[in-house]
Design a protein around this motif. Sequence first.
Motif, PDB file in Angstrom:
ATOM      1  N   SER A 255      26.612  16.344 -17.033  1.00 20.59           N
ATOM      2  CA  SER A 255      25.354  16.887 -16.510  1.00 20.59           C
ATOM      3  C   SER A 255      25.600  18.095 -15.608  1.00 20.59           C
ATOM      4  N   ALA A 256      26.791  18.185 -15.004  1.00 16.94           N
ATOM      5  CA  ALA A 256      27.104  19.323 -14.131  1.00 16.94           C
ATOM      6  C   ALA A 256      27.315  20.597 -14.945  1.00 16.94           C
ATOM      7  N   LEU A 257      27.770  20.445 -16.188  1.00 19.60           N
ATOM      8  CA  LEU A 257      27.981  21.622 -17.040  1.00 19.60           C
ATOM      9  C   LEU A 257      26.658  22.300 -17.373  1.00 19.60           C
ATOM     10  N   ASP A 258      25.585  21.521 -17.381  1.00 18.58           N
ATOM     11  CA  ASP A 258      24.257  22.057 -17.675  1.00 18.58           C
ATOM     12  C   ASP A 258      23.815  23.081 -16.634  1.00 18.58           C
ATOM     13  N   ARG A 259      24.276  22.908 -15.395  1.00 23.03           N
ATOM     14  CA  ARG A 259      23.824  23.768 -14.294  1.00 23.03           C
ATOM     15  C   ARG A 259      24.622  25.064 -14.175  1.00 23.03           C
ATOM     16  N   ILE A 260      25.711  25.184 -14.936  1.00 22.47           N
ATOM     17  CA  ILE A 260      26.541  26.389 -14.844  1.00 22.47           C
ATOM     18  C   ILE A 260      25.961  27.472 -15.743  1.00 22.47           C
ATOM     19  N   PRO A 261      25.714  28.669 -15.185  1.00 22.42           N
ATOM     20  CA  PRO A 261      25.229  29.757 -16.039  1.00 22.42           C
ATOM     21  C   PRO A 261      26.344  30.252 -16.959  1.00 22.42           C
ATOM     22  N   GLY A 262      25.980  30.712 -18.123  1.00 22.02           N
ATOM     23  CA  GLY A 262      26.974  31.198 -19.082  1.00 22.02           C
ATOM     24  C   GLY A 262      27.284  30.144 -20.120  1.00 22.02           C
ATOM     25  N   ASP A 263      27.770  30.614 -21.268  1.00 19.51           N
ATOM     26  CA  ASP A 263      28.028  29.703 -22.381  1.00 19.51           C
ATOM     27  C   ASP A 263      29.488  29.285 -22.479  1.00 19.51           C
ATOM     28  N   ILE A 264      30.399  30.145 -22.003  1.00 18.30           N
ATOM     29  CA  ILE A 264      31.826  29.835 -22.086  1.00 18.30           C
ATOM     30  C   ILE A 264      32.277  29.295 -20.722  1.00 18.30           C
ATOM     31  N   ILE A 265      32.918  28.125 -20.740  1.00 18.40           N
ATOM     32  CA  ILE A 265      33.333  27.472 -19.493  1.00 18.40           C
ATOM     33  C   ILE A 265      34.824  27.179 -19.550  1.00 18.40           C
ATOM     34  N   ASP A 266      35.545  27.603 -18.495  1.00 12.21           N
ATOM     35  CA  ASP A 266      36.950  27.238 -18.342  1.00 12.21           C
ATOM     36  C   ASP A 266      37.179  26.785 -16.898  1.00 12.21           C
ATOM     37  N   ILE A 267      38.432  26.490 -16.553  1.00 14.47           N
ATOM     38  CA  ILE A 267      38.728  25.945 -15.216  1.00 14.47           C
ATOM     39  C   ILE A 267      38.336  26.932 -14.117  1.00 14.47           C
ATOM     40  N   LEU A 268      38.587  28.212 -14.337  1.00 13.48           N
ATOM     41  CA  LEU A 268      38.270  29.227 -13.323  1.00 13.48           C
ATOM     42  C   LEU A 268      36.768  29.261 -13.025  1.00 13.48           C
ATOM     43  N   ILE A 269      35.953  29.158 -14.057  1.00  8.25           N
ATOM     44  CA  ILE A 269      34.496  29.167 -13.867  1.00  8.25           C
ATOM     45  C   ILE A 269      34.046  27.913 -13.115  1.00  8.25           C
ATOM     46  N   LEU A 270      34.684  26.770 -13.402  1.00  3.20           N
ATOM     47  CA  LEU A 270      34.350  25.532 -12.686  1.00  3.20           C
ATOM     48  C   LEU A 270      34.697  25.649 -11.204  1.00  3.20           C
ATOM     49  N   LYS A 271      35.814  26.316 -10.901  1.00  2.00           N
ATOM     50  CA  LYS A 271      36.210  26.513  -9.503  1.00  2.00           C
ATOM     51  C   LYS A 271      35.235  27.447  -8.795  1.00  2.00           C
ATOM     52  N   GLN A 272      34.835  28.517  -9.468  1.00  2.00           N
ATOM     53  CA  GLN A 272      33.894  29.472  -8.869  1.00  2.00           C
ATOM     54  C   GLN A 272      32.531  28.836  -8.633  1.00  2.00           C
ATOM     55  N   ALA A 273      32.149  27.903  -9.506  1.00  2.00           N
ATOM     56  CA  ALA A 273      30.860  27.222  -9.355  1.00  2.00           C
ATOM     57  C   ALA A 273      30.915  26.142  -8.282  1.00  2.00           C
ATOM     58  N   GLY A 274      32.132  25.813  -7.809  1.00  2.00           N
ATOM     59  CA  GLY A 274      32.282  24.812  -6.757  1.00  2.00           C
ATOM     60  C   GLY A 274      32.269  23.380  -7.261  1.00  2.00           C
ATOM     61  N   LEU A 275      32.437  23.194  -8.567  1.00  2.00           N
ATOM     62  CA  LEU A 275      32.436  21.839  -9.119  1.00  2.00           C
ATOM     63  C   LEU A 275      33.784  21.149  -8.954  1.00  2.00           C
ATOM     64  N   VAL A 276      34.858  21.936  -8.881  1.00  2.00           N
ATOM     65  CA  VAL A 276      36.184  21.368  -8.618  1.00  2.00           C
ATOM     66  C   VAL A 276      36.814  22.152  -7.476  1.00  2.00           C
ATOM     67  N   SER A 277      37.763  21.531  -6.789  1.00  2.00           N
ATOM     68  CA  SER A 277      38.400  22.195  -5.655  1.00  2.00           C
ATOM     69  C   SER A 277      39.324  23.302  -6.146  1.00  2.00           C
ATOM     70  N   GLY A 278      39.632  24.206  -5.259  1.00  2.00           N
ATOM     71  CA  GLY A 278      40.491  25.330  -5.612  1.00  2.00           C
ATOM     72  C   GLY A 278      41.907  24.907  -5.933  1.00  2.00           C
ATOM     73  N   SER A 279      42.331  23.725  -5.436  1.00  2.00           N
ATOM     74  CA  SER A 279      43.698  23.265  -5.678  1.00  2.00           C
ATOM     75  C   SER A 279      43.827  22.472  -6.978  1.00  2.00           C
ATOM     76  N   ALA A 280      42.717  22.254  -7.681  1.00  2.00           N
ATOM     77  CA  ALA A 280      42.752  21.445  -8.903  1.00  2.00           C
ATOM     78  C   ALA A 280      43.527  22.164 -10.001  1.00  2.00           C
ATOM     79  N   LEU A 281      44.443  21.435 -10.622  1.00  2.00           N
ATOM     80  CA  LEU A 281      45.214  21.979 -11.737  1.00  2.00           C
ATOM     81  C   LEU A 281      44.746  21.386 -13.061  1.00  2.00           C
ATOM     82  N   ASN A 282      44.371  20.109 -13.029  1.00  2.00           N
ATOM     83  CA  ASN A 282      43.933  19.414 -14.234  1.00  2.00           C
ATOM     84  C   ASN A 282      42.475  19.001 -14.077  1.00  2.00           C
ATOM     85  N   VAL A 283      41.657  19.393 -15.036  1.00  2.00           N
ATOM     86  CA  VAL A 283      40.235  19.051 -15.005  1.00  2.00           C
ATOM     87  C   VAL A 283      39.892  18.363 -16.314  1.00  2.00           C
ATOM     88  N   LYS A 284      39.054  17.325 -16.231  1.00  2.00           N
ATOM     89  CA  LYS A 284      38.618  16.643 -17.444  1.00  2.00           C
ATOM     90  C   LYS A 284      37.112  16.441 -17.381  1.00  2.00           C
TER      91      LYS A 284
END
Length: 143
Positions: free
Chosen positions: A80-109
């Motif tokens: 459900s959090a992916l729905d709130r991110i603008p843009g169609d292409i999502i990678d780890i960097l975009i998740l970090k910029q959106a504040g969904l994962v911490s900056g120190s995160a290396l592995n995201v699932k």
Amino acid sequence: MQLNSIKPAPGAKHPKRRVGRGIGSGLGKTAGRGHKGQKSRAGGFHKVGFEGGQMPLQRRLPKRGFVSPTKKNDAEVRLSALDRIPGDIIDILILKQAGLVSGSALNVKVILSGKIERAVKLQGIPVTKGAKAAIEAAGGSVE
């Protein structure tokens, strides 16, 4: 209001308590420390957890568990959090910029939690089986 007119609220400041200054003060003679004993003496305090020579509680109890050194590097993202991110292409960097994962995160699932209404393209992010099915059902893809 001027800087030179600022003062503490009434009752906020108390005069320092002067102990050991005669019986009329109410804190004379033993100065509020009671009679005799270790706590009445100067320097008479023990370390935290000291139990008078008895084995302290933190040493009587067994050690248990461990702290994972990689826990701070792992993160989960709800569908459900992916729905709130603008843009169609999502990678780890975009998740970090959106504040969904911490900056120190290396592995995201991405996990199946909630719904996704729009098509998104995930790049370099692992997903669970259920989340992958939901993303593809919404018209998205996982690379």
